[in-house]
Scaffold this motif. Structure first.
Motif, PDB file in Angstrom:
ATOM      1  N   GLU A 152     -29.294 -18.373  22.145  1.00 31.76           N
ATOM      2  CA  GLU A 152     -27.918 -18.850  21.951  1.00 31.76           C
ATOM      3  C   GLU A 152     -27.645 -19.989  22.906  1.00 31.76           C
ATOM      4  O   GLU A 152     -28.250 -20.068  23.975  1.00 31.76           O
ATOM      5  CB  GLU A 152     -26.908 -17.744  22.282  1.00 31.76           C
ATOM      6  CG  GLU A 152     -26.916 -16.574  21.342  1.00 31.76           C
ATOM      7  CD  GLU A 152     -25.932 -15.492  21.813  1.00 31.76           C
ATOM      8  OE1 GLU A 152     -25.419 -14.795  20.946  1.00 31.76           O
ATOM      9  OE2 GLU A 152     -25.690 -15.378  23.025  1.00 31.76           O
ATOM     10  N   SER A 153     -26.705 -20.839  22.524  1.00 35.56           N
ATOM     11  CA  SER A 153     -26.191 -21.796  23.506  1.00 35.56           C
ATOM     12  C   SER A 153     -24.762 -22.108  23.130  1.00 35.56           C
ATOM     13  O   SER A 153     -24.371 -21.950  21.976  1.00 35.56           O
ATOM     14  CB  SER A 153     -27.013 -23.079  23.539  1.00 35.56           C
ATOM     15  OG  SER A 153     -26.649 -23.915  22.469  1.00 35.56           O
ATOM     16  N   GLY A 154     -23.996 -22.557  24.057  1.00 37.37           N
ATOM     17  CA  GLY A 154     -22.615 -22.898  23.729  1.00 37.37           C
ATOM     18  C   GLY A 154     -21.798 -23.149  24.967  1.00 37.37           C
ATOM     19  O   GLY A 154     -22.289 -23.091  26.089  1.00 37.37           O
ATOM     20  N   ILE A 155     -20.548 -23.459  24.714  1.00 37.23           N
ATOM     21  CA  ILE A 155     -19.598 -23.626  25.800  1.00 37.23           C
ATOM     22  C   ILE A 155     -18.729 -22.377  25.817  1.00 37.23           C
ATOM     23  O   ILE A 155     -18.144 -22.011  24.801  1.00 37.23           O
ATOM     24  CB  ILE A 155     -18.717 -24.874  25.574  1.00 37.23           C
ATOM     25  CG1 ILE A 155     -19.573 -26.134  25.472  1.00 37.23           C
ATOM     26  CG2 ILE A 155     -17.668 -25.011  26.673  1.00 37.23           C
ATOM     27  CD1 ILE A 155     -20.235 -26.560  26.761  1.00 37.23           C
ATOM     28  N   VAL A 156     -18.687 -21.717  26.930  1.00 37.92           N
ATOM     29  CA  VAL A 156     -17.886 -20.500  27.060  1.00 37.92           C
ATOM     30  C   VAL A 156     -16.944 -20.706  28.243  1.00 37.92           C
ATOM     31  O   VAL A 156     -17.397 -20.922  29.372  1.00 37.92           O
ATOM     32  CB  VAL A 156     -18.788 -19.263  27.302  1.00 37.92           C
ATOM     33  CG1 VAL A 156     -17.932 -18.011  27.402  1.00 37.92           C
ATOM     34  CG2 VAL A 156     -19.815 -19.119  26.200  1.00 37.92           C
ATOM     35  N   ASP A 157     -15.667 -20.646  27.983  1.00 34.70           N
ATOM     36  CA  ASP A 157     -14.659 -20.854  29.034  1.00 34.70           C
ATOM     37  C   ASP A 157     -14.908 -22.150  29.801  1.00 34.70           C
ATOM     38  O   ASP A 157     -14.753 -22.203  31.035  1.00 34.70           O
ATOM     39  CB  ASP A 157     -14.642 -19.672  30.016  1.00 34.70           C
ATOM     40  CG  ASP A 157     -14.298 -18.360  29.332  1.00 34.70           C
ATOM     41  OD1 ASP A 157     -13.586 -18.403  28.307  1.00 34.70           O
ATOM     42  OD2 ASP A 157     -14.746 -17.308  29.810  1.00 34.70           O
ATOM     43  N   GLY A 158     -15.330 -23.170  29.109  1.00 33.18           N
ATOM     44  CA  GLY A 158     -15.546 -24.471  29.754  1.00 33.18           C
ATOM     45  C   GLY A 158     -16.868 -24.584  30.496  1.00 33.18           C
ATOM     46  O   GLY A 158     -17.173 -25.630  31.072  1.00 33.18           O
ATOM     47  N   ASN A 159     -17.675 -23.534  30.484  1.00 32.01           N
ATOM     48  CA  ASN A 159     -18.970 -23.562  31.168  1.00 32.01           C
ATOM     49  C   ASN A 159     -20.097 -23.653  30.136  1.00 32.01           C
ATOM     50  O   ASN A 159     -19.966 -23.160  29.016  1.00 32.01           O
ATOM     51  CB  ASN A 159     -19.155 -22.305  32.013  1.00 32.01           C
ATOM     52  CG  ASN A 159     -18.026 -22.124  32.989  1.00 32.01           C
ATOM     53  OD1 ASN A 159     -17.674 -23.060  33.716  1.00 32.01           O
ATOM     54  ND2 ASN A 159     -17.430 -20.934  32.996  1.00 32.01           N
ATOM     55  N   THR A 160     -21.198 -24.252  30.550  1.00 28.96           N
ATOM     56  CA  THR A 160     -22.325 -24.421  29.628  1.00 28.96           C
ATOM     57  C   THR A 160     -23.261 -23.218  29.757  1.00 28.96           C
ATOM     58  O   THR A 160     -23.664 -22.853  30.864  1.00 28.96           O
ATOM     59  CB  THR A 160     -23.065 -25.730  29.961  1.00 28.96           C
ATOM     60  OG1 THR A 160     -22.114 -26.797  29.904  1.00 28.96           O
ATOM     61  CG2 THR A 160     -24.179 -25.994  28.982  1.00 28.96           C
ATOM     62  N   VAL A 161     -23.570 -22.631  28.613  1.00 25.07           N
ATOM     63  CA  VAL A 161     -24.325 -21.374  28.622  1.00 25.07           C
ATOM     64  C   VAL A 161     -25.520 -21.480  27.677  1.00 25.07           C
ATOM     65  O   VAL A 161     -25.386 -21.945  26.538  1.00 25.07           O
ATOM     66  CB  VAL A 161     -23.427 -20.193  28.150  1.00 25.07           C
ATOM     67  CG1 VAL A 161     -24.198 -18.880  28.212  1.00 25.07           C
ATOM     68  CG2 VAL A 161     -22.159 -20.107  28.970  1.00 25.07           C
ATOM     69  N   VAL A 162     -26.671 -21.070  28.153  1.00 20.50           N
ATOM     70  CA  VAL A 162     -27.862 -20.949  27.301  1.00 20.50           C
ATOM     71  C   VAL A 162     -28.447 -19.567  27.540  1.00 20.50           C
ATOM     72  O   VAL A 162     -28.550 -19.127  28.684  1.00 20.50           O
ATOM     73  CB  VAL A 162     -28.931 -22.009  27.654  1.00 20.50           C
ATOM     74  CG1 VAL A 162     -30.223 -21.742  26.906  1.00 20.50           C
ATOM     75  CG2 VAL A 162     -28.431 -23.406  27.331  1.00 20.50           C
ATOM     76  N   TYR A 197     -32.150 -13.787  28.990  1.00 18.60           N
ATOM     77  CA  TYR A 197     -31.866 -14.457  30.261  1.00 18.60           C
ATOM     78  C   TYR A 197     -30.787 -15.503  30.006  1.00 18.60           C
ATOM     79  O   TYR A 197     -31.028 -16.540  29.395  1.00 18.60           O
ATOM     80  CB  TYR A 197     -33.137 -15.114  30.773  1.00 18.60           C
ATOM     81  CG  TYR A 197     -33.054 -15.733  32.147  1.00 18.60           C
ATOM     82  CD1 TYR A 197     -32.628 -14.996  33.247  1.00 18.60           C
ATOM     83  CD2 TYR A 197     -33.447 -17.051  32.356  1.00 18.60           C
ATOM     84  CE1 TYR A 197     -32.592 -15.564  34.515  1.00 18.60           C
ATOM     85  CE2 TYR A 197     -33.419 -17.623  33.625  1.00 18.60           C
ATOM     86  CZ  TYR A 197     -32.990 -16.865  34.698  1.00 18.60           C
ATOM     87  OH  TYR A 197     -32.963 -17.420  35.957  1.00 18.60           O
ATOM     88  N   LYS A 198     -29.587 -15.167  30.454  1.00 15.04           N
ATOM     89  CA  LYS A 198     -28.455 -16.076  30.234  1.00 15.04           C
ATOM     90  C   LYS A 198     -28.271 -16.946  31.472  1.00 15.04           C
ATOM     91  O   LYS A 198     -28.217 -16.435  32.589  1.00 15.04           O
ATOM     92  CB  LYS A 198     -27.185 -15.250  29.975  1.00 15.04           C
ATOM     93  CG  LYS A 198     -25.978 -16.102  29.602  1.00 15.04           C
ATOM     94  CD  LYS A 198     -24.705 -15.277  29.519  1.00 15.04           C
ATOM     95  CE  LYS A 198     -24.670 -14.386  28.304  1.00 15.04           C
ATOM     96  NZ  LYS A 198     -23.358 -13.701  28.189  1.00 15.04           N
ATOM     97  N   VAL A 199     -28.166 -18.254  31.249  1.00 17.66           N
ATOM     98  CA  VAL A 199     -27.964 -19.206  32.349  1.00 17.66           C
ATOM     99  C   VAL A 199     -26.600 -19.844  32.148  1.00 17.66           C
ATOM    100  O   VAL A 199     -26.320 -20.401  31.070  1.00 17.66           O
ATOM    101  CB  VAL A 199     -29.067 -20.284  32.340  1.00 17.66           C
ATOM    102  CG1 VAL A 199     -28.822 -21.320  33.429  1.00 17.66           C
ATOM    103  CG2 VAL A 199     -30.438 -19.641  32.520  1.00 17.66           C
ATOM    104  N   ILE A 200     -25.747 -19.755  33.131  1.00 18.10           N
ATOM    105  CA  ILE A 200     -24.377 -20.251  33.014  1.00 18.10           C
ATOM    106  C   ILE A 200     -24.152 -21.312  34.087  1.00 18.10           C
ATOM    107  O   ILE A 200     -24.242 -21.018  35.284  1.00 18.10           O
ATOM    108  CB  ILE A 200     -23.346 -19.111  33.214  1.00 18.10           C
ATOM    109  CG1 ILE A 200     -23.639 -17.966  32.242  1.00 18.10           C
ATOM    110  CG2 ILE A 200     -21.918 -19.620  33.034  1.00 18.10           C
ATOM    111  CD1 ILE A 200     -22.962 -16.669  32.616  1.00 18.10           C
ATOM    112  N   LEU A 201     -23.893 -22.535  33.637  1.00 20.97           N
ATOM    113  CA  LEU A 201     -23.676 -23.634  34.583  1.00 20.97           C
ATOM    114  C   LEU A 201     -22.185 -23.914  34.698  1.00 20.97           C
ATOM    115  O   LEU A 201     -21.512 -24.178  33.694  1.00 20.97           O
ATOM    116  CB  LEU A 201     -24.414 -24.888  34.098  1.00 20.97           C
ATOM    117  CG  LEU A 201     -24.287 -26.102  35.001  1.00 20.97           C
ATOM    118  CD1 LEU A 201     -24.960 -25.873  36.347  1.00 20.97           C
ATOM    119  CD2 LEU A 201     -24.853 -27.343  34.317  1.00 20.97           C
ATOM    120  N   LYS A 202     -21.697 -23.851  35.937  1.00 24.26           N
ATOM    121  CA  LYS A 202     -20.291 -24.175  36.200  1.00 24.26           C
ATOM    122  C   LYS A 202     -20.248 -25.365  37.142  1.00 24.26           C
ATOM    123  O   LYS A 202     -21.287 -25.875  37.557  1.00 24.26           O
ATOM    124  CB  LYS A 202     -19.579 -22.977  36.831  1.00 24.26           C
ATOM    125  CG  LYS A 202     -19.635 -21.716  35.984  1.00 24.26           C
ATOM    126  CD  LYS A 202     -18.837 -20.600  36.615  1.00 24.26           C
ATOM    127  CE  LYS A 202     -18.949 -19.342  35.755  1.00 24.26           C
ATOM    128  NZ  LYS A 202     -18.163 -18.227  36.297  1.00 24.26           N
TER     129      LYS A 202
END
Ligand SMILES: O=P(O)(O)OC[C@H]1O[C@@H](O)[C@H](O)[C@@H](O)[C@@H]1O
Length: 354
Positions: free
Chosen positions: A171-181, A203-208
């Motif tokens: 999966e990938s997407g924008i969640v609450d303004g953060n980039t998630v893969v 393994y979820k990677v969340i970039l804020k």
């Protein structure tokens, strides 16, 4: 919340050539392919359009994929805003995550390895060793490699196989303004030859703006129980003479120096753990937050849930060319995690600049 589903690493199941036997334990090389299970490499061109209107394409060696899974692979698949696929070192596919606030991270599918994290100030807080290779013959030496299903030493190759194989994108997407893969790794004949269990790891990677968070979920898909040990072997950029880690005082320690197979028990008495020489030490029941001052002017909070232990490592003169430039502060699970069929285990790590 918008997720685009896509998958292409099924087409990336190219296996590295086997390393000479003398290297196989130290370098985590892969066992021989299972006869008849892998087909000959071909070349593919993958063209990926991003929603931000850029298009990237690259070619890479592939093995003929399993037809059932190949149906799920779509040329021209859309990536979420903030995620683009690029050709990384050694032509390996690399995802580049960005946020509108200017932070950036890089994530290789090989090993599911984050190799770069730059918060909005632009400095890369992770370190990739100069001897790192990107040819699938060895794990990527740097960033945040996985140790799974074994931290080691143990029966499997050093640090397990998850850092030596291609993960796929779930999966990938924008969640609450953060980039998630979210990356995914499942057992296959190759992993079964080493560790004969059916599993799935997500393994979820969340970039804020100021943090990089990861969530690892391991699911037992087998009909029998299994156990594993694991770690996120994070390499931080540092000036080793100035780097300290705070928060470990009072922890029970297992010092792997001089003999990793017979660690010496002790208790940490220092407020600030430094790296004056070879450091290879496990901290049991470490707190949920540690602080790294990297000696380069950055203070980094390392928070976790469910990673019960920590490992401090710097090889000193064993890696003369680069030991001064990094320290490893690893969240780990040193005691075995035991999962019955259908059970799962979840742990999170959040790196933040403070
Ligand atoms: O496999 P890498 O990245 O070279 O790391 C090796 C080191 O990883 C550390 O986690 C271990 O505690 C050390 O014993 C080991 O030498």
């Amino acid at each position: 919340m918008k997720f685009n589903l896509f998958e292409f690493s099924d087409c990336l199941s190219a296996r590295p050539p086997n390393c000479p036997p003398k290297d196989s334990t130290r370098l985590g090389c892969l066992p021989p392919p299972i006869p008849g299970k892998l087909s000959q490499p071909a070349m593919a061109i993958l063209s990926i359009s991003t929603t931000s209107s850029s298009t990237s394409s690259f070619s890479f060696p592939i093995h003929k994929p399993n037809p059932r899974r190949f149906n799920r692979y779509r040329i021209g698949m859309a990536f979420a805003s903030g995620v683009r696929v690029t050709e990384g070192e050694g032509k390996l596919p690399k995802l580049v995550l960005t946020t509108p606030t200017g932070s950036e991270a890089e994530l290789y599918l090989f090993g599911g390895c984050v190799t770069s994290w730059k918060p909005a100030n632009g400095k890369d807080l992770l370190f990739v060793r100069p001897d790192a290779v990107f040819n699938k013959k060895k794990p990527i030496s740097g960033g945040i490699p996985h140790c799974f299903p074994q931290f080691g030493p143990g029966e499997l190759q050093q640090h397990g196989f998850a850092r030596n194989v291609d993960w796929s994108v779930a999966e990938s997407g924008i969640v609450d303004g953060n980039t998630v893969v979210t990356l995914e790794l499942k057992d296959d004949p190759y992993s079964r030859a080493m560790w004969d269990f059916s599993f799935k790891a997500l393994y979820k990677v969340i970039l804020k703006e100021k943090s990089l968070a990861t969530e690892l979920v391991v699911i037992n898909n087998d009909t029998k129980p299994f156990s594993f040990t694991t770690a996120l072997h994070t390499y931080f950029s540092a000036s080793v003479t100035g780097a300290v880690v705070k928060g470990l005082k009072g922890c029970k320690t297992l010092n792997k120096d001089p003999d990793p197979k017979n660690p010496i028990e002790g208790t940490e008495y220092r407020e600030a753990v430094n790296f004056p020489g070879l450091v290879d030490c496990i901290y049991l029941n470490a707190p949920s937050e540690l602080f790294l001052e990297n000696g380069l002017g950055d203070a980094i909070s390392i928070r976790n849930t469910n990673w019960s232990d920590a490992v401090m490592w710097n090889p000193h003169l064993q890696m003369e060319a680069c030991y001064k430039d990094f320290v490893c502060v690893e969240n780990a699970k040193i005691g075995k995690v035991h999962l019955e069929p259908d059970q799962s285990w979840t742990a999170t790590q959040t790196l933040s600049i403070v």
